[in-house]
Every structure is written in C-alpha cells, then in structure tokens.
Design an enzyme around this catalytic site. Sequence first.
Site, PDB file in Angstrom:
ATOM      1  N   GLU A  43      10.354   0.523  10.215  1.00 19.94           N
ATOM      2  CA  GLU A  43      11.353   1.575  10.008  1.00 19.94           C
ATOM      3  C   GLU A  43      10.641   2.879  10.284  1.00 19.94           C
ATOM      4  O   GLU A  43       9.773   3.299   9.522  1.00 19.94           O
ATOM      5  CB  GLU A  43      11.890   1.480   8.571  1.00 19.94           C
ATOM      6  N   CYS A  63      13.425  10.460   7.142  1.00 17.29           N
ATOM      7  CA  CYS A  63      13.430   9.877   8.489  1.00 17.29           C
ATOM      8  C   CYS A  63      14.797  10.001   9.148  1.00 17.29           C
ATOM      9  O   CYS A  63      14.891  10.125  10.360  1.00 17.29           O
ATOM     10  CB  CYS A  63      12.969   8.430   8.438  1.00 17.29           C
ATOM     11  N   GLU A  99      10.249  14.637  15.920  1.00 13.56           N
ATOM     12  CA  GLU A  99      10.579  14.685  14.496  1.00 13.56           C
ATOM     13  C   GLU A  99       9.727  15.782  13.849  1.00 13.56           C
ATOM     14  O   GLU A  99       8.499  15.742  13.928  1.00 13.56           O
ATOM     15  CB  GLU A  99      10.232  13.320  13.900  1.00 13.56           C
ATOM     16  N   LYS A 108       0.844  -1.197   0.000  1.00 15.06           N
ATOM     17  CA  LYS A 108       0.000   0.000   0.000  1.00 15.06           C
ATOM     18  C   LYS A 108       0.882   1.252   0.000  1.00 15.06           C
ATOM     19  O   LYS A 108       1.576   1.530   0.976  1.00 15.06           O
ATOM     20  CB  LYS A 108      -0.911   0.060   1.237  1.00 15.06           C
TER      21      LYS A 108
HETATM   22  P1  NDP Z   1       2.091   7.621   8.608  1.00  8.12           P
HETATM   23  O1  NDP Z   1       2.925   6.815   9.503  1.00  8.12           O
HETATM   24  O2  NDP Z   1       0.690   7.884   9.005  1.00  8.12           O
HETATM   25  O3  NDP Z   1       2.017   6.923   7.170  1.00  8.12           O
HETATM   26  C1  NDP Z   1       2.840   5.913   6.667  1.00  8.12           C
HETATM   27  C2  NDP Z   1       2.001   4.890   5.912  1.00  8.12           C
HETATM   28  O4  NDP Z   1       1.161   4.157   6.812  1.00  8.12           O
HETATM   29  C3  NDP Z   1       1.064   5.481   4.885  1.00  8.12           C
HETATM   30  O5  NDP Z   1       0.942   4.614   3.798  1.00  8.12           O
HETATM   31  C4  NDP Z   1      -0.231   5.581   5.663  1.00  8.12           C
HETATM   32  O6  NDP Z   1      -1.350   5.696   4.841  1.00  8.12           O
HETATM   33  C5  NDP Z   1      -0.209   4.267   6.412  1.00  8.12           C
HETATM   34  N1  NDP Z   1      -1.049   4.227   7.614  1.00  8.12           N
HETATM   35  C6  NDP Z   1      -1.573   5.262   8.315  1.00  8.12           C
HETATM   36  N2  NDP Z   1      -2.258   4.811   9.380  1.00  8.12           N
HETATM   37  C7  NDP Z   1      -2.161   3.463   9.358  1.00  8.12           C
HETATM   38  C8  NDP Z   1      -2.627   2.407  10.209  1.00  8.12           C
HETATM   39  N3  NDP Z   1      -3.319   2.658  11.302  1.00  8.12           N
HETATM   40  N4  NDP Z   1      -2.322   1.139   9.889  1.00  8.12           N
HETATM   41  C9  NDP Z   1      -1.587   0.857   8.803  1.00  8.12           C
HETATM   42  N5  NDP Z   1      -1.118   1.796   7.965  1.00  8.12           N
HETATM   43  C10 NDP Z   1      -1.384   3.096   8.234  1.00  8.12           C
HETATM   44  O7  NDP Z   1       2.799   8.957   8.292  1.00  8.12           O
HETATM   45  P2  NDP Z   1       2.103  10.300   7.803  1.00  8.12           P
HETATM   46  O8  NDP Z   1       2.083  10.266   6.366  1.00  8.12           O
HETATM   47  O9  NDP Z   1       0.787  10.534   8.460  1.00  8.12           O
HETATM   48  O10 NDP Z   1       3.099  11.381   8.388  1.00  8.12           O
HETATM   49  C11 NDP Z   1       2.966  11.827   9.729  1.00  8.12           C
HETATM   50  C12 NDP Z   1       4.306  12.025  10.346  1.00  8.12           C
HETATM   51  O11 NDP Z   1       5.007  10.807  10.377  1.00  8.12           O
HETATM   52  C13 NDP Z   1       5.213  12.955   9.577  1.00  8.12           C
HETATM   53  O12 NDP Z   1       5.020  14.274   9.920  1.00  8.12           O
HETATM   54  C14 NDP Z   1       6.552  12.468   9.986  1.00  8.12           C
HETATM   55  O13 NDP Z   1       6.927  13.062  11.179  1.00  8.12           O
HETATM   56  C15 NDP Z   1       6.373  10.999  10.187  1.00  8.12           C
HETATM   57  N6  NDP Z   1       6.802  10.177   9.042  1.00  8.12           N
HETATM   58  C16 NDP Z   1       7.944   9.487   9.172  1.00  8.12           C
HETATM   59  C17 NDP Z   1       8.406   8.734   8.131  1.00  8.12           C
HETATM   60  C18 NDP Z   1       9.674   7.983   8.254  1.00  8.12           C
HETATM   61  O14 NDP Z   1      10.141   7.454   7.278  1.00  8.12           O
HETATM   62  N7  NDP Z   1      10.245   7.900   9.417  1.00  8.12           N
HETATM   63  C19 NDP Z   1       7.726   8.680   6.854  1.00  8.12           C
HETATM   64  C20 NDP Z   1       6.491   9.409   6.830  1.00  8.12           C
HETATM   65  C21 NDP Z   1       6.070  10.129   7.890  1.00  8.12           C
HETATM   66  P3  NDP Z   1      -1.770   7.172   4.390  1.00  8.12           P
HETATM   67  O15 NDP Z   1      -0.659   7.758   3.631  1.00  8.12           O
HETATM   68  O16 NDP Z   1      -2.918   6.982   3.533  1.00  8.12           O
HETATM   69  O17 NDP Z   1      -2.070   7.913   5.665  1.00  8.12           O
END
Ligand code: NDP
Length: 795
Positions: A266, A300, A397, A192
């Site tokens: 991760e 990240c 973060e 996904k």
């Molecule tokens: P999320 O952790 O919400 O999203 C990562 C992925 O998980 C997306 O595909 C998301 O879908 C999906 N997801 C969301 N909720 C669930 C759930 N309950 N169960 C399974 N999958 C889920 O990150 P965000 O995009 O909301 O970003 C929010 C914050 O997270 C950022 O501001 C940043 O600080 C951090 N972040 C960190 C990352 C890293 O690599 N360390 C990467 C991205 C974000 P969908 O996109 O549709 O919400």
Amino acid sequence: MSIVEKFESMEYGTAPEDPKEVLAWLDRHKRRFGHFINGSFQPPSAGQYFDTTDPSTGEKLASVAEGSPADVDAAVAAARAALAPWQALTPHARARYLYAIARLVQKHSRRLAVLETLDNGKPIRESRDIDIPLVARHFYHHASWAQLLPQEFPGYEPCGVVGQIIPWNFPLLMLAWKIAPALAAGNTVVLKPAEFTPLTALAFAEICQEIALPPGVVNIVNGHGATGEALAKHSGVDKIAFTGSTEVGRSIRAATAHSHKKLSLELGGKSPFIVFEDADLDSAVEGLVDGIWFNQGQVCCAGSRLLVQESIAEVLLQKVCDRMSTLRAGPPLDKSIDIGAIIADVQLQRIRSLVDQGVAEGAVCWQPSVKMPTKGFYYPPTLLKNVHPTSIVAQQEIFGPVLVSMTFRTPREAVELANNTVYGLAASVWSESINVALHVAAQLKAGVVWVNCTNQFDAACGFGGYRESGYGREGGREGLREYLEPAWFRNAPKLPAAERPAAETETDGDAPFATPAIDRTVKLYIGGKQARPDSGYSMAVRGAKGELLGEAPLGNRKDIRNAVEAARKAEGWAKATAHNRAQVLYYLAENLAQRREEIVRRLAAAVGEKQAASEVDTGIERTFAYAAWADKFDGAVHNPPVRNIAIAMNEPIGTIGIVCPREMPLLGFLSLALPALAVGNTVIAVPSETYPLIAGDLYQLFDTSDLTGGAINIVIGYASQLLKVLAEHDDVDAVWCFGDEALVADAKSMSVGNLKQVFTNEGRVIDWFKTEQAEGRWFLEHATQVKNVWVPYGE
Ligand code: NDP
C-alpha cells in the site's frame, strides 16, 4: 459592539488534553522500551536504543530498542513456534482473542489517543475521533471474520508467518489494518513500526499481554529501515505486507522476488479532488479540509490535487482561501486545533523543498496568515495555484498540508487530468448530479472513489491502490484474502526446471527461414490480424520424439510493442457488457467444439493423442465455464457505519501480459487467457514454448468468434525473452507468468519498474485438468482489482 462584531472578534481559548496518564505510563516503563517478542518485552540483542520524540516540541519521549538481524531472527522464530498452536485453536477461540483486543482498545482509547498524538504530532481531535475508533472497529470486524473463516473461505489456509512494515502517519491504525486480518486468517505476525512512531505499537503489545494472547502470535521489533529490510528478506517469513513510500515498496518487491513470499503493497498517492460546477461548493470546501489538511496532509490518499471546473474556479478558490484562513495550527493536544505538527524535521524540509520547486516551475503559492507555533515542526496550510500538470508538485507526493490546483473544462478533461499520474490510490468527486459523479467515478483509475465525501474508511471496505500505489487490499473480504492461500497451491510440487534457449539475445533463432513449414504457416496475431514477426526469424518446433513439426515465428521486442498498442486500442472489449463478453466466449466454445478433431490431431503430434484429446475437451468446458463467469463475477455493496454505501466493483486490471505454461499448450493458454478476457482485460499471450504452433488454431478460433480485434494478441517466442519485454513495458498493467521457479522469479524482479501486479504459479505444478486448481475465482480475482465507490445518502 454588535453581537456579530463580538463573535468575529472572539478568540478561541485553549482546550488542552491532559497527558498526565500517558506520561505516567511512559515513566512506569522508565521511558525505555524493548522489543515485544514471544509475549514479553526484551532488550535489543545489540544493546542499541534510539529516541522517539514529540514532533510538536522536539522533546524526547522515550528510547526504544533498535532491532538487529538477531532480533528479527528471534521474533520470526517466536512467530513460527506459535503458528501451529495458534492454528490449532478453533476459529471461535481466535475470534474471542480479537474481540478481546477490540474491547481493550476501546477501554484504553483515550490513553492510546493521547499517546498517538504525543508521538506523532497529529491533533488529538483526529486521534481521538478517527484513528482509535477505527482501530477498535477493525478488530471487531476481523473478530467476526475469524469466526466465519471456515464457512467463507473453504479450502484456504493462512500464509504462515507474516512480516508487516508500517509507516508513521497512522501508527496504531496501520497496525490494526495489518494485524487484525492476519490473525483472523490464522497467521502469526512480526511487525515493525516506523522509527518515528513506535509507542502505540508498544502499548498494543501490552494489550496483547493483558488479554493473554498466546506468546509469539504477535511480535513487535522496532528499528529503522534496515530492520524492515531484514524482516522483508528473512527466509522464515511467508508473506510481507507493507505500507509506505513507493520507493521502499519497489525495493521490497525486488528483495522478495526470488522467494515465494506473498506480497501486498500500500504505497503513495497523488489523489485528485474533482469539483464540478454543479457541486455544493461549501461542502466541497469542507471536504477539502478533511481531504488535504487532515493529519497535516501526511495521508497516502490525501486529496492533494484540486481539479476544479473552470467556470467556478475563482469562486471556489476564494472560498478555499477563506476557509484556510480559519484553520488553527497549534499544540496537537489542544482539542480545538486543526493543524498539528509535521512528523519530523526531515519531512518538513522535504515539504519545503518540493514547494520551492513547484514555485520555481511557475506555481503561485498562497498561505493564510495563521499563527504558527514557533517550537516544533510545523508547516502552514498551503495552496499552490496555476500549477502545470507536469510540474513536480502535480506529480509527486508531497505528504504535507499542500494543495495544488488545476482547472478543467469538461468531465472528459477532468478524467484525463485525474488519471495523469503514476499513482491510483483514491479520488474524490463532487457534483450534485449523481449521473456525472458515477460516470466519472467509473473512469478513474483509483482503488477508492469518494463521491461528495472524502477520506472515509471502514474495516468492511477494501482500501488499496491501482498502478504505482501498490497492490492488494486492506479491509473487507479482499483484504482478508491477502492473508490466505488455496491449500492445494501451498502443497503443490515443484515444476522441473525448463531448458532456456541457448542464446538469450532479443532476436534469437538459429534457423532463419531455413526449414519450410511442414504442416502450415503460423504467424503472430496482433490487433485481430495475423502478422509476420519483425525479426524475420523462426524457431523449430519439435514433437515428442524430436521430429520437426514446423517452424514458428520468433517474436521480439517490437512485436510485443505492437501487440501492447493493439491491446490498448481494444478498449471496446472492456466496455462491452458482461453479457456480450459471455456471448463471445460461448461462441468460442462452440467453434472449438466444431474443430475438435483437427486440433486434437495437430496437438497430438506434440503432446500425444491422449493429452491432446483431454486438453481440447477440457478446453471446451473451460471456455464454457468462463462464458458463464463473465456476467457473474460481481462486486458487492457494503454498509459502513456511516450514511454511505460503498459499491465494491470488480474492475479489469487493464492489459495483461501472459506467459503460458509449457506443459499444456492449449489448455494452459485457455485457462489463463479466458479469465482475463471474461472480466474485460485485454491480453498479450506468449504461448507454450513446447508447442507454439497452437497459436495458429487459436487465432482462427478467435477470428471466427467475434472477439474484438486486439482483445487478445499472440506473440510467439522464447518465454524468458518476451517476459522481460512484457514486464518492463509501462503500458502492461499486470504480468502472469506460469513456468519454473527461475522464470517466475524473473517475472517478479523484472516488474519492479512500474510495480505491476504479478500472478504466478510460484514454479509449482498446476493440474490444468482439475477445476479446483485451474478454474474459477482464484483466477478471476487476479484478473480484477476492487474499486470501492463511496456514495452518501440522506439529507
Ligand atoms: P518509508 O517508506 O521509508 O517507511 C515506511 C516503513 O518502511 C517504515 O517502517 C520504514 O522504517 C520502513 N523501511 C524503510 N526502508 C525500508 C527497507 N529498505 N525495507 C523495509 N522497510 C523499510 O517512508 P518514510 O517514512 O521514509 O517517508 C518518506 C516518504 O514516503 C514520505 O515523505 C511520503 O511521501 C511517503 N510515505 C507514504 C506513506 C503512505 O502511506 N503512502 C506512508 C509514509 C511515507 P523507518 O521508519 O525506520 O524508516
């Protein structure tokens, strides 16, 4: 006007990349995409679509199918059906598919780069020169792993159907990091993508079609968090690999605790960027540009915390400000811009709000007067000075182009500040003294340390975090291991459910000093000393025929706390040389051999003569084996395709809480405690509930074998109660729990708090006498985490 003045007054022209081909590609798809299930694009079962937009303009690019639980079902079913035929292929055939993907990624590289930039807002320079080349490299590297799998991982099998959930910051690269190792290991996949950036995954789906990848091997279901949640919870999925926020990582840990899904996470980071006074400051400043302004800081492992030695702070910060003033923000398709768009308005607001909070807490905010686009979601490069280490902007973060700076005086203070975070993903160390840099690198709690460089990645070098940055690695041998399991383990039968103590109170026990010890008094063992239990309670220990063998003290929360404190203080053990640890373990084996008869006699009362003798004899051999392993479980040196070496070190995890199996009081204890100790962890062990009196024999052995006090601690008690205390304790870094299905599920769900690593038998039977099952690398791998230290060479 002098030439110098002319240079200074010259403006950059625009150098826009033409998106024509990509727009035509979107049009060919009528700007509407379904899911990619079983080899073809399919409309969403509920008929719902969502928009994906260009963050630099806010304009809609296409609509994309919203995944419902029914769509996830269909994708998992397709992946399941494809599994057997995919695994039936020869490793060479699978390698050829991966190789074909890599070739096509290269052939379509420009289109993919432009599409990525349109959908994500990152500068084309980055998607073209970093993201897409790394995607191709990942598939090439894993094509060769597919080829070598049987020789390199004998006795291992793929997990099965893998669910993968990825974020929006490196959409295609994260896809590659997930799909390439999964397929190389022989799994099939349901992925996904993030809701903000689904397009390159769909272009990748076309590549799968183009190379005629067997239908169902790769499936892509689009959607929001709920779709990811449905995938993570799906009973037809054998493993989940997730990249994203720590918060969602936690919820996935909780959602999968009561299943046998393998899990790798991760997660976030707050990575330190440490500059010593002897560093090449101009290089360090360029490193910072790559560290925090790369991808608008939405990385990240971004070097978001600048820790600078006090003596050079002023000079360095001035250089940083000067450099920030030359950064160019603008349309991401312009080849000469440095700062593109933030992914979405929600993220922009999040960045603003965190910066505001930081300023309210005393930080001084500095932003250069660079020209910012008026349309789209942009945030200027930002420096927050005078930040207190406890400030929200030093701890959370931000995921934006915001650097916070703090100062330190000594290397020791630098390490303390650097490790003062719940995260542990990456770090960057700048010093011209290789001694200082490597000494500091060794002390940093981070999965990747870049010396005099930053944000280097390669498919051959594992990437992943310590602590709340998650567990598991992506890339390299250790990354591949995440997608494999020992064949015997997959087929092991289920352990019968064990009886739980009637009352689950903390200081349970119905015989307060009631029965005098028949054999002898056994105590707890904490910090190298015998200790009375805090509760003053004891539990009756009965033999195979129900006869009373003695009383064992009943440890509680406080005893565990004391044991953890003692384990934390026993740092000397982790710092001891591997040779010294080996010597101690050999001595332990020697002492066990000398006391064989009496231990067999006592143990026999609980488990019978035959088992007791075998446990002790195999125990002697196992102790010898881990003495042998202590100085042999080495790391590796990788040669990434840049002028760097990456030293992959197997580091101990820290303090491990071990709940030992009931069925094998001595051998089970040794088989778990010894690998943990051999590589330098400290341990709090809860011995078998069946015969906890074995603790008395064990601590006498430890006492006479020169083991550092506190390296191993024994707290006797009810597994289900002590497990909870261990799992919830923030100073315990990992929990190993070997028991029935219910107990191991508890271990996983109780460890959600600080996301500690959990190693269990999944409620299955382990034959503790069999070397193949109960000894060696599998255990040592769980007792360590790989840290990659990147060191550049050459002038
Ligand atoms: P999320 O952790 O919400 O999203 C990562 C992925 O998980 C997306 O595909 C998301 O879908 C999906 N997801 C969301 N909720 C669930 C759930 N309950 N169960 C399974 N999958 C889920 O990150 P965000 O995009 O909301 O970003 C929010 C914050 O997270 C950022 O501001 C940043 O600080 C951090 N972040 C960190 C990352 C890293 O690599 N360390 C990467 C991205 C974000 P969908 O996109 O549709 O919400």
